[in-house]
Design a protein around this motif. Structure first.
Motif, PDB file in Angstrom:
ATOM      1  N   MET A   1      31.101 -15.129  -8.728  1.00 14.90           N
ATOM      2  CA  MET A   1      31.128 -14.757  -7.311  1.00 14.90           C
ATOM      3  C   MET A   1      32.260 -15.505  -6.632  1.00 14.90           C
ATOM      4  SD  MET A   1      28.045 -15.051  -4.480  1.00 14.90           S
ATOM      5  CE  MET A   1      28.131 -16.851  -4.393  1.00 14.90           C
ATOM      6  N   ASN A   2      33.350 -14.798  -6.286  1.00 15.66           N
ATOM      7  CA  ASN A   2      34.520 -15.439  -5.704  1.00 15.66           C
ATOM      8  C   ASN A   2      34.388 -15.618  -4.196  1.00 15.66           C
ATOM      9  OD1 ASN A   2      35.858 -15.569  -8.199  1.00 15.66           O
ATOM     10  ND2 ASN A   2      36.461 -13.419  -8.025  1.00 15.66           N
ATOM     11  N   LYS A   3      33.888 -14.592  -3.507  1.00  9.51           N
ATOM     12  CA  LYS A   3      33.714 -14.663  -2.059  1.00  9.51           C
ATOM     13  C   LYS A   3      32.287 -15.081  -1.725  1.00  9.51           C
ATOM     14  CE  LYS A   3      36.929 -10.926  -0.765  1.00  9.51           C
ATOM     15  NZ  LYS A   3      36.972  -9.606  -0.084  1.00  9.51           N
ATOM     16  N   LYS A   4      32.140 -15.702  -0.558  1.00 10.32           N
ATOM     17  CA  LYS A   4      30.796 -15.962  -0.051  1.00 10.32           C
ATOM     18  C   LYS A   4      30.105 -14.633   0.236  1.00 10.32           C
ATOM     19  CE  LYS A   4      32.112 -20.304   2.233  1.00 10.32           C
ATOM     20  NZ  LYS A   4      32.278 -20.993   3.531  1.00 10.32           N
ATOM     21  N   PHE A   5      28.786 -14.615   0.068  1.00 13.93           N
ATOM     22  CA  PHE A   5      28.004 -13.403   0.342  1.00 13.93           C
ATOM     23  C   PHE A   5      27.274 -13.592   1.661  1.00 13.93           C
ATOM     24  CE2 PHE A   5      24.234 -10.595  -1.210  1.00 13.93           C
ATOM     25  CZ  PHE A   5      24.726  -9.528  -0.472  1.00 13.93           C
ATOM     26  N   VAL A   6      27.615 -12.776   2.658  1.00 14.41           N
ATOM     27  CA  VAL A   6      27.007 -12.848   3.984  1.00 14.41           C
ATOM     28  C   VAL A   6      25.957 -11.757   4.105  1.00 14.41           C
ATOM     29  CG1 VAL A   6      27.400 -12.659   6.464  1.00 14.41           C
ATOM     30  CG2 VAL A   6      29.083 -13.820   5.032  1.00 14.41           C
ATOM     31  N   ILE A   7      24.706 -12.160   4.353  1.00 10.76           N
ATOM     32  CA  ILE A   7      23.602 -11.219   4.528  1.00 10.76           C
ATOM     33  C   ILE A   7      23.187 -11.252   5.990  1.00 10.76           C
ATOM     34  CG2 ILE A   7      21.260 -10.582   3.834  1.00 10.76           C
ATOM     35  CD1 ILE A   7      21.730 -12.231   1.260  1.00 10.76           C
ATOM     36  N   MET A 112      33.985  -8.282   6.851  1.00  8.29           N
ATOM     37  CA  MET A 112      33.874  -7.637   5.552  1.00  8.29           C
ATOM     38  C   MET A 112      35.148  -7.785   4.731  1.00  8.29           C
ATOM     39  SD  MET A 112      31.750  -4.168   6.488  1.00  8.29           S
ATOM     40  CE  MET A 112      29.978  -4.244   6.804  1.00  8.29           C
ATOM     41  N   LYS A 113      36.271  -8.103   5.388  1.00  8.89           N
ATOM     42  CA  LYS A 113      37.528  -8.309   4.676  1.00  8.89           C
ATOM     43  C   LYS A 113      37.594  -9.712   4.066  1.00  8.89           C
ATOM     44  CE  LYS A 113      39.949  -5.249   7.909  1.00  8.89           C
ATOM     45  NZ  LYS A 113      41.021  -5.156   8.942  1.00  8.89           N
ATOM     46  N   TRP A 114      36.877 -10.658   4.675  1.00  6.97           N
ATOM     47  CA  TRP A 114      36.944 -12.049   4.227  1.00  6.97           C
ATOM     48  C   TRP A 114      35.771 -12.443   3.337  1.00  6.97           C
ATOM     49  CZ3 TRP A 114      37.383 -13.253  10.081  1.00  6.97           C
ATOM     50  CH2 TRP A 114      38.643 -12.897  10.544  1.00  6.97           C
ATOM     51  N   PHE A 115      34.649 -11.758   3.516  1.00  3.30           N
ATOM     52  CA  PHE A 115      33.435 -12.081   2.771  1.00  3.30           C
ATOM     53  C   PHE A 115      32.822 -10.810   2.191  1.00  3.30           C
ATOM     54  CE2 PHE A 115      33.765 -14.865   6.518  1.00  3.30           C
ATOM     55  CZ  PHE A 115      33.821 -16.119   5.918  1.00  3.30           C
ATOM     56  N   ASN A 116      31.976 -10.977   1.185  1.00  3.92           N
ATOM     57  CA  ASN A 116      31.117  -9.879   0.765  1.00  3.92           C
ATOM     58  C   ASN A 116      29.980  -9.800   1.774  1.00  3.92           C
ATOM     59  OD1 ASN A 116      32.536  -9.248  -1.653  1.00  3.92           O
ATOM     60  ND2 ASN A 116      31.618 -11.039  -2.625  1.00  3.92           N
ATOM     61  N   CYS A 117      29.765  -8.643   2.363  1.00  6.55           N
ATOM     62  CA  CYS A 117      28.774  -8.523   3.436  1.00  6.55           C
ATOM     63  C   CYS A 117      27.791  -7.382   3.178  1.00  6.55           C
ATOM     64  CB  CYS A 117      29.460  -8.262   4.778  1.00  6.55           C
ATOM     65  SG  CYS A 117      30.566  -9.575   5.324  1.00  6.55           S
ATOM     66  N   ALA A 118      26.556  -7.585   3.617  1.00  5.77           N
ATOM     67  CA  ALA A 118      25.539  -6.532   3.568  1.00  5.77           C
ATOM     68  C   ALA A 118      24.569  -6.743   4.723  1.00  5.77           C
ATOM     69  CB  ALA A 118      24.807  -6.538   2.237  1.00  5.77           C
ATOM     70  N   VAL A 119      23.961  -5.655   5.163  1.00 11.14           N
ATOM     71  CA  VAL A 119      23.050  -5.697   6.306  1.00 11.14           C
ATOM     72  C   VAL A 119      21.647  -5.271   5.883  1.00 11.14           C
ATOM     73  CG1 VAL A 119      22.518  -4.709   8.571  1.00 11.14           C
ATOM     74  CG2 VAL A 119      24.891  -5.212   7.956  1.00 11.14           C
ATOM     75  N   ILE A 120      20.649  -6.046   6.305  1.00 11.20           N
ATOM     76  CA  ILE A 120      19.248  -5.643   6.182  1.00 11.20           C
ATOM     77  C   ILE A 120      18.753  -5.318   7.580  1.00 11.20           C
ATOM     78  CG2 ILE A 120      16.887  -6.391   5.660  1.00 11.20           C
ATOM     79  CD1 ILE A 120      18.013  -8.227   3.525  1.00 11.20           C
ATOM     80  N   PHE A 121      18.369  -4.069   7.787  1.00  9.73           N
ATOM     81  CA  PHE A 121      17.813  -3.663   9.082  1.00  9.73           C
ATOM     82  C   PHE A 121      16.348  -3.310   8.888  1.00  9.73           C
ATOM     83  CE2 PHE A 121      17.026   0.090  12.001  1.00  9.73           C
ATOM     84  CZ  PHE A 121      16.715  -0.702  13.095  1.00  9.73           C
ATOM     85  N   ARG A 122      15.484  -4.018   9.603  1.00  7.02           N
ATOM     86  CA  ARG A 122      14.053  -3.738   9.542  1.00  7.02           C
ATOM     87  C   ARG A 122      13.648  -2.999  10.805  1.00  7.02           C
ATOM     88  NH1 ARG A 122       9.128  -8.077   8.492  1.00  7.02           N
ATOM     89  NH2 ARG A 122       8.007  -6.773   7.012  1.00  7.02           N
ATOM     90  N   LEU A 211      18.199  -7.589  -3.091  1.00  7.27           N
ATOM     91  CA  LEU A 211      18.987  -8.380  -4.038  1.00  7.27           C
ATOM     92  C   LEU A 211      19.274  -7.604  -5.319  1.00  7.27           C
ATOM     93  CD1 LEU A 211      17.357 -11.888  -3.505  1.00  7.27           C
ATOM     94  CD2 LEU A 211      19.610 -11.129  -2.728  1.00  7.27           C
ATOM     95  N   GLU A 212      18.319  -6.821  -5.746  1.00  9.23           N
ATOM     96  CA  GLU A 212      18.535  -5.993  -6.947  1.00  9.23           C
ATOM     97  C   GLU A 212      19.652  -4.973  -6.718  1.00  9.23           C
ATOM     98  OE1 GLU A 212      14.719  -4.335  -7.780  1.00  9.23           O
ATOM     99  OE2 GLU A 212      13.999  -6.134  -8.830  1.00  9.23           O
ATOM    100  N   SER A 213      19.845  -4.573  -5.460  1.00  8.68           N
ATOM    101  CA  SER A 213      20.899  -3.610  -5.116  1.00  8.68           C
ATOM    102  C   SER A 213      22.238  -4.273  -4.875  1.00  8.68           C
ATOM    103  CB  SER A 213      20.503  -2.806  -3.867  1.00  8.68           C
ATOM    104  OG  SER A 213      19.324  -2.077  -4.086  1.00  8.68           O
ATOM    105  N   ASN A 214      22.275  -5.606  -4.877  1.00 11.79           N
ATOM    106  CA  ASN A 214      23.510  -6.329  -4.568  1.00 11.79           C
ATOM    107  C   ASN A 214      23.842  -7.417  -5.591  1.00 11.79           C
ATOM    108  OD1 ASN A 214      24.554  -5.477  -1.665  1.00 11.79           O
ATOM    109  ND2 ASN A 214      22.316  -5.502  -1.567  1.00 11.79           N
ATOM    110  N   THR A 215      23.440  -7.192  -6.821  1.00 11.59           N
ATOM    111  CA  THR A 215      23.690  -8.209  -7.868  1.00 11.59           C
ATOM    112  C   THR A 215      25.178  -8.465  -8.087  1.00 11.59           C
ATOM    113  OG1 THR A 215      23.500  -6.454  -9.540  1.00 11.59           O
ATOM    114  CG2 THR A 215      21.526  -7.768  -9.097  1.00 11.59           C
ATOM    115  N   GLN A 216      26.030  -7.497  -7.724  1.00 11.91           N
ATOM    116  CA  GLN A 216      27.468  -7.690  -7.917  1.00 11.91           C
ATOM    117  C   GLN A 216      28.013  -8.818  -7.060  1.00 11.91           C
ATOM    118  OE1 GLN A 216      26.010  -5.221  -6.289  1.00 11.91           O
ATOM    119  NE2 GLN A 216      27.310  -4.237  -4.763  1.00 11.91           N
ATOM    120  N   TYR A 217      27.271  -9.210  -6.008  1.00 12.35           N
ATOM    121  CA  TYR A 217      27.714 -10.280  -5.125  1.00 12.35           C
ATOM    122  C   TYR A 217      27.068 -11.628  -5.460  1.00 12.35           C
ATOM    123  CZ  TYR A 217      29.207  -6.280  -2.299  1.00 12.35           C
ATOM    124  OH  TYR A 217      29.782  -5.114  -1.859  1.00 12.35           O
TER     125      TYR A 217
END
Length: 218
Positions: A1-7, A112-122, A211-217
Motif C-alpha cells: 500500500m503506497n498511498k494512505k487509505f482515507v475512509i 482522491m489524487k493524493w490518497f486512496n479514498c472511499a466513502v461509506i454512506f449510511r 473492506l472486502e470490496s477495497n482490499t486493493q488499498y
C-alpha cells in the motif's frame, strides 16, 4: 500500500458512524494484520477544538468567525483537513462526517489524487435515529457511550448522562437534510468508490463488506 487509505464516513447525526469506525478498526486489526498505530480516527470537530485551544492562525480565524455566529468556512476546514491528513503517520485514516457540504465535496475530489479514498454512506431513516437515541447515554466519568440500562456505567460505575448533542438532535437532523444530503448527491457523482448501506444494517457487517470490496488499498 503506497498511498494512505482515507475512509470517509457519511450519515445523519446519530446514525452510528462512530460504531462503524470502531468495527472497521477491529476488522483491520484482526483480519488484515494492521496495528492500532496504523489506523487514525480524524474528526474535523476535534481539529477545530485543537486549533482554537492552541491559538494558531487557523484557530484565530475560526474563533473570529464563530464569534459572529457563523459556521466554520469550508476553505478553513479544507485546509485544516489537508494539513492533518499529511501530518498523521497512520496508513488508514477514518474521517468522521467529512465532507458535509457541497464546498467540501470539491476538496474531497482533489484528495482522491493524493490518497486512496472511499466513502461509506449510511442512509438511516429519521424515525429509526430518534428511536435509537431514546436510551443512548454516555458516562460522565469515562465518557464511554452505552445504553441507559440502570443508569450506571458498565465500565467504571460512573453516572450515565444524556449526550449534550442529543438535546439538539432535531435541529441537527434538519441541517443534515438541508445541507449534507445535497453533498451526498454530489459525492455519488465524483467516483465509483461510493458505498451506500441501509441504516438497519449492522456496523460489523458494513465494515466487513466494505473492506472486502477495497482490499486493493490495504
Amino acid at each position: 500500500m503506497n498511498k494512505k487509505f482515507v475512509i470517509s464516513l457519511i450519515g445523519a447525526p446519530a446514525s452510528g458512524k462512530g460504531y462503524i469506525a470502531s468495527c472497521l478498526t477491529e476488522e483491520l486489526i484482526s483480519k488484515y494484520g494492521f496495528s492500532a498505530e496504523d489506523i487514525a480516527d480524524i474528526s474535523t470537530g476535534e481539529i477545530i477544538r485543537r486549533e482554537k485551544k492552541a491559538n494558531t492562525q487557523l484557530g484565530q480565524l475560526l474563533a473570529a468567525n464563530m464569534k459572529e455566529g457563523g459556521l466554520a468556512p469550508d476553505v478553513i476546514i479544507n485546509q485544516m483537513l489537508i494539513d492533518e491528513l499529511h501530518r498523521v503517520q497512520a496508513k488508514i485514516l477514518i474521517l468522521d462526517g467529512y465532507p458535509r457540504t457541497v464546498g467540501q465535496v470539491s476538496m474531497f475530489g482533489k484528495l482522491m489524487k493524493w490518497f486512496n479514498c472511499a466513502v461509506i454512506f449510511r442512509d438511516t431513516p429519521t424515525d429509526l435515529i430518534l428511536e435509537r437515541v431514546k436510551n443512548r447515554r454516555m458516562c460522565g466519568g469515562c465518557g464511554k457511550g452505552q445504553e441507559a440500562s440502570n443508569g450506571v456505567c458498565e465500565y467504571c460505575g460512573g453516572e450515565l448522562v444524556k449526550r449534550k448533542d442529543d438535546a439538539v438532535l432535531p435541529e441537527r437532523l434538519a441541517e443534515y437534510e438541508k445541507v449534507t444530503k445535497q453533498a451526498v448527491m454530489e459525492l455519488k457523482k465524483l467516483d465509483n468508490n461510493f458505498f451506500e448501506y441501509e441504516g438497519t444494517e449492522e456496523g460489523d457487517v458494513i465494515a466487513r463488506s466494505f473492506l472486502e470490496s477495497n482490499t486493493q488499498y490495504l
